[in-house]
Design an enzyme around this catalytic site. Structure first.
Site, PDB file in Angstrom:
ATOM      1  N   LYS A 156       0.821  -1.223   0.000  1.00 53.27           N
ATOM      2  CA  LYS A 156       0.000   0.000   0.000  1.00 53.27           C
ATOM      3  C   LYS A 156       0.856   1.275   0.000  1.00 53.27           C
ATOM      4  CE  LYS A 156      -2.230  -1.718   3.589  1.00 53.27           C
ATOM      5  NZ  LYS A 156      -1.764  -3.111   3.504  1.00 53.27           N
ATOM      6  N   ILE A 157       1.875   1.311   0.866  1.00 51.21           N
ATOM      7  CA  ILE A 157       2.694   2.530   0.980  1.00 51.21           C
ATOM      8  C   ILE A 157       3.689   2.617  -0.173  1.00 51.21           C
ATOM      9  CG2 ILE A 157       4.421   3.713   2.404  1.00 51.21           C
ATOM     10  CD1 ILE A 157       2.955   2.435   4.872  1.00 51.21           C
ATOM     11  N   THR A 235      11.362   4.322   6.137  1.00 50.96           N
ATOM     12  CA  THR A 235      10.203   4.735   6.948  1.00 50.96           C
ATOM     13  C   THR A 235       9.439   3.497   7.404  1.00 50.96           C
ATOM     14  OG1 THR A 235       8.871   4.908   4.934  1.00 50.96           O
ATOM     15  CG2 THR A 235       9.856   6.955   5.771  1.00 50.96           C
ATOM     16  N   SER A 236      10.074   2.318   7.301  1.00 55.35           N
ATOM     17  CA  SER A 236       9.317   1.091   7.555  1.00 55.35           C
ATOM     18  C   SER A 236       9.531   0.556   8.978  1.00 55.35           C
ATOM     19  CB  SER A 236       9.685   0.065   6.501  1.00 55.35           C
ATOM     20  OG  SER A 236       8.671  -0.885   6.405  1.00 55.35           O
ATOM     21  N   ARG A 237      10.647  -0.105   9.193  1.00 59.95           N
ATOM     22  CA  ARG A 237      10.986  -0.591  10.538  1.00 59.95           C
ATOM     23  C   ARG A 237      12.508  -0.554  10.677  1.00 59.95           C
ATOM     24  NH1 ARG A 237       6.692   0.252  11.979  1.00 59.95           N
ATOM     25  NH2 ARG A 237       5.141  -1.083  12.954  1.00 59.95           N
ATOM     26  N   ASP A 261      13.026   7.281   9.529  1.00 60.57           N
ATOM     27  CA  ASP A 261      11.954   7.625  10.462  1.00 60.57           C
ATOM     28  C   ASP A 261      11.836   6.555  11.530  1.00 60.57           C
ATOM     29  OD1 ASP A 261       9.611   9.260  11.195  1.00 60.57           O
ATOM     30  OD2 ASP A 261       8.444   7.487  10.622  1.00 60.57           O
ATOM     31  N   GLU A 266      14.821   2.097  18.619  1.00 58.14           N
ATOM     32  CA  GLU A 266      13.983   3.278  18.869  1.00 58.14           C
ATOM     33  C   GLU A 266      13.114   3.157  20.112  1.00 58.14           C
ATOM     34  OE1 GLU A 266      11.547   3.368  15.192  1.00 58.14           O
ATOM     35  OE2 GLU A 266       9.828   2.976  16.495  1.00 58.14           O
ATOM     36  N   HIS A 298       9.795   8.389  14.148  1.00 53.32           N
ATOM     37  CA  HIS A 298       8.603   7.575  13.862  1.00 53.32           C
ATOM     38  C   HIS A 298       7.346   8.450  13.771  1.00 53.32           C
ATOM     39  CE1 HIS A 298       7.371   3.107  14.021  1.00 53.32           C
ATOM     40  NE2 HIS A 298       6.450   3.786  13.349  1.00 53.32           N
ATOM     41  N   GLN A 299       7.438   9.462  12.909  1.00 53.41           N
ATOM     42  CA  GLN A 299       6.303  10.372  12.755  1.00 53.41           C
ATOM     43  C   GLN A 299       5.647  10.261  11.383  1.00 53.41           C
ATOM     44  OE1 GLN A 299       8.704  14.353  12.612  1.00 53.41           O
ATOM     45  NE2 GLN A 299       6.982  14.675  11.235  1.00 53.41           N
ATOM     46  N   ALA A 300       6.123   9.317  10.560  1.00 56.62           N
ATOM     47  CA  ALA A 300       5.612   9.261   9.181  1.00 56.62           C
ATOM     48  C   ALA A 300       4.097   9.068   9.141  1.00 56.62           C
ATOM     49  CB  ALA A 300       6.323   8.146   8.413  1.00 56.62           C
ATOM     50  N   PHE A 301       3.560   8.324  10.110  1.00 63.09           N
ATOM     51  CA  PHE A 301       2.106   8.050  10.122  1.00 63.09           C
ATOM     52  C   PHE A 301       1.297   9.246  10.628  1.00 63.09           C
ATOM     53  CE2 PHE A 301       0.938   7.902  14.634  1.00 63.09           C
ATOM     54  CZ  PHE A 301       2.196   8.004  15.209  1.00 63.09           C
TER      55      PHE A 301
HETATM   56  P1  NAD Z   1       1.766  -3.772   2.943  1.00 61.90           P
HETATM   57  O1  NAD Z   1       1.540  -5.069   3.631  1.00 61.90           O
HETATM   58  O2  NAD Z   1       0.635  -3.180   2.147  1.00 61.90           O
HETATM   59  O3  NAD Z   1       3.025  -3.896   1.952  1.00 61.90           O
HETATM   60  C1  NAD Z   1       4.205  -4.515   2.317  1.00 61.90           C
HETATM   61  C2  NAD Z   1       4.801  -5.107   1.064  1.00 61.90           C
HETATM   62  O4  NAD Z   1       6.059  -5.685   1.400  1.00 61.90           O
HETATM   63  C3  NAD Z   1       3.944  -6.225   0.460  1.00 61.90           C
HETATM   64  O5  NAD Z   1       3.737  -5.988  -0.921  1.00 61.90           O
HETATM   65  C4  NAD Z   1       4.755  -7.471   0.713  1.00 61.90           C
HETATM   66  O6  NAD Z   1       4.590  -8.451  -0.305  1.00 61.90           O
HETATM   67  C5  NAD Z   1       6.156  -6.901   0.700  1.00 61.90           C
HETATM   68  N1  NAD Z   1       7.134  -7.804   1.308  1.00 61.90           N
HETATM   69  C6  NAD Z   1       6.959  -8.702   2.310  1.00 61.90           C
HETATM   70  N2  NAD Z   1       8.094  -9.357   2.551  1.00 61.90           N
HETATM   71  C7  NAD Z   1       9.009  -8.882   1.689  1.00 61.90           C
HETATM   72  C8  NAD Z   1      10.365  -9.171   1.434  1.00 61.90           C
HETATM   73  N3  NAD Z   1      11.007 -10.137   2.124  1.00 61.90           N
HETATM   74  N4  NAD Z   1      11.002  -8.477   0.473  1.00 61.90           N
HETATM   75  C9  NAD Z   1      10.340  -7.531  -0.260  1.00 61.90           C
HETATM   76  N5  NAD Z   1       9.046  -7.211  -0.058  1.00 61.90           N
HETATM   77  C10 NAD Z   1       8.395  -7.882   0.895  1.00 61.90           C
HETATM   78  O7  NAD Z   1       2.273  -2.777   4.053  1.00 61.90           O
HETATM   79  P2  NAD Z   1       2.247  -1.175   4.016  1.00 61.90           P
HETATM   80  O8  NAD Z   1       0.947  -0.702   4.607  1.00 61.90           O
HETATM   81  O9  NAD Z   1       2.656  -0.702   2.688  1.00 61.90           O
HETATM   82  O10 NAD Z   1       3.360  -0.857   5.107  1.00 61.90           O
HETATM   83  C11 NAD Z   1       4.736  -1.109   4.819  1.00 61.90           C
HETATM   84  C12 NAD Z   1       5.535  -0.954   6.089  1.00 61.90           C
HETATM   85  O11 NAD Z   1       5.526   0.409   6.499  1.00 61.90           O
HETATM   86  C13 NAD Z   1       4.942  -1.688   7.287  1.00 61.90           C
HETATM   87  O12 NAD Z   1       5.453  -2.989   7.347  1.00 61.90           O
HETATM   88  C14 NAD Z   1       5.358  -0.898   8.464  1.00 61.90           C
HETATM   89  O13 NAD Z   1       6.465  -1.522   9.064  1.00 61.90           O
HETATM   90  C15 NAD Z   1       5.752   0.449   7.894  1.00 61.90           C
HETATM   91  N6  NAD Z   1       4.975   1.567   8.458  1.00 61.90           N
HETATM   92  C16 NAD Z   1       5.650   2.578   9.044  1.00 61.90           C
HETATM   93  C17 NAD Z   1       4.942   3.667   9.558  1.00 61.90           C
HETATM   94  C18 NAD Z   1       5.644   4.856  10.160  1.00 61.90           C
HETATM   95  O14 NAD Z   1       4.999   5.699  10.802  1.00 61.90           O
HETATM   96  N7  NAD Z   1       6.944   5.006   9.967  1.00 61.90           N
HETATM   97  C19 NAD Z   1       3.540   3.678   9.509  1.00 61.90           C
HETATM   98  C20 NAD Z   1       2.895   2.609   8.875  1.00 61.90           C
HETATM   99  C21 NAD Z   1       3.610   1.540   8.358  1.00 61.90           C
END
Ligand code: NAD
Length: 343
Positions: A156-157, A235-237, A261, A266, A298-301
């Site tokens: 999604k992101i 911005t993921s983890r 982020d 953290e 961790h403010q991206a959301f």
């Molecule tokens: P999502 O589930 O829609 O998309 C994640 C994608 O990663 C999927 O398409 C999945 O197939 C893919 N994936 C899984 N394992 C993988 C791998 N080994 N290699 C490559 N791709 C792989 O999730 P999303 O809603 O797009 O969110 C993505 C990430 O963003 C979340 O996991 C979360 O950790 C992070 N996030 C961070 C914040 C923030 O405030 N910084 C807020 C929301 C989410």
């Protein structure tokens, strides 16, 4: 339902109270500033439901305490659930639900913000001009138009980030274990294997979840394959990046810009005001000292839209559990299936 809500700030209370009132759910939300962990779990004694956030420790020990005290439901205010021991929760009969979807624009737009800030050194420019220093030395950037952006995780992101970068005129290289037709539909976008992405991308942005497979995805070996001076955005983890390797990459010039982020350690730092204390995390302090690193906490959301979505879904999840309805956002423990899911 009585709900012990952990890790709450003023904004969590505001948005959760509003969602509770709008839905006329009448849940009794009891707010705790503190994080949930084995030492604080006793605060939730006799609460059938607990509401937790990204850095709460919902591991084995915490769950055992919660179960013994009567908790039967955990409502996560996040999409990611890497902080929950789902196996133990299942064994203890505790159900877990999350916020499957909330404004993905919030995180994607923040990632783009980091790209622009780093490329054009806006953080330095802002401070300079305030100091009446109008020199351009050290502020040289590059056109995003025509540059190559690697996106790891096109869910999604990642898709929204890709669409925005396509708007800048970038070439897009994607990598995902489950390719997304929406990515292939974007002009100038194609899937490649990781080595090609590492070798060709001027900018790499991480949008996959933290799982055992993605832990330290960006390590010394990956960095060695990257273009000199590349830009890395996370911005993921935090656990997706081996911080020590990234520090070495910055020192050697392989990584020319780093925007994060999220940070591996953290939970010891973020979501708190530590400005009066001496930070003990040497790696974090070292990162802060580099002029080509921008860190946000961790403010991206953190947009109104996302907080509204998070609160509305959380209240709805609690109501579904209370009324015995199917839990549409339940996360079940699946022993043989990889947890390829997302904050
Ligand atoms: P999502 O589930 O829609 O998309 C994640 C994608 O990663 C999927 O398409 C999945 O197939 C893919 N994936 C899984 N394992 C993988 C791998 N080994 N290699 C490559 N791709 C792989 O999730 P999303 O809603 O797009 O969110 C993505 C990430 O963003 C979340 O996991 C979360 O950790 C992070 N996030 C961070 C914040 C923030 O405030 N910084 C807020 C929301 C989410």
């Amino acid at each position: 339902m009585r709900v012990a809500v952990f890790s709450t700030k003023s904004y969590d209370r505001e948005f959760l109270d509003a969602a509770n009132a709008t839905a006329q759910a009448n849940h009794e939300l009891v707010y705790f500033d503190t994080r949930l962990n084995p030492k604080t779990a006793s605060l939730a004694a006799d609460f059938p439901a607990v509401c937790a956030f990204v850095n709460d420790d919902v591991g084995t020990e915490t769950l055992k305490i919660l179960a013994a005290q009567g908790t039967r439901f955990i409502a996560l205010r996040s999409t990611g659930f890497n902080n929950v021991d789902l196996k133990t929760a299942a064994e203890l009969g505790i159900k877990v639900a999350r916020v499957t979807v909330y404004s993905p624009f919030s995180v994607a737009e923040h990632a783009v913000g980091l790209v622009l800030m780093l490329n054009r050194r806006l953080y330095r420019a802002y401070n300079r001009v305030r100091d009446d220093n109008f020199s351009l030395e050290g502020l040289l950037g590059f056109d995003l138009h025509g540059s190559t952006v690697g996106i790891i995780g096109t869910g999604k992101i990642g898709i929204i980030f890709a669409q925005i970068m396509q708007g800048f005129g970038c070439h897009l290289l994607g990598y995902d274990v489950y390719p997304n037709p929406k990515f292939e539909a974007i002009a100038n976008a194609r899937y490649v294997e990781l080595p090609e992405l590492f070798a060709k991308a001027d900018i790499i942005s991480l949008h996959c979840p933290l799982t055992p497979e993605t832990y330290h995805l960006i390590d010394a070996n990956a960095i060695a394959q990257m273009k000199p001076g590349m830009m890395l955005i996370n911005t993921s983890r935090g656990g997706l990046i081996d911080t020590t390797a990234v520090i070495e990459g910055i020192k050697s010039g392989k990584i020319g810009h780093l925007g994060i982020d999220v940070y591996e350690q953290e939970d010891e730092l973020f979501f708190r005001d530590l400005s009066d204390t001496v930070i003990q995390d040497d790696a974090f302090q070292l990162l802060q000292s580099f002029s080509n690193v921008v860190i946000t906490a961790h403010q991206a959301f953190f947009t109104r839209n996302a907080l509204t979505d998070i609160s509305t879904t959380t209240i709805s999840n609690i109501t579904d559990f209370e009324q015995g309805h199917p839990l549409k956002n339940e996360i079940s423990y699946q022993p043989l299936v990889s947890t390829a899911t997302s904050s």
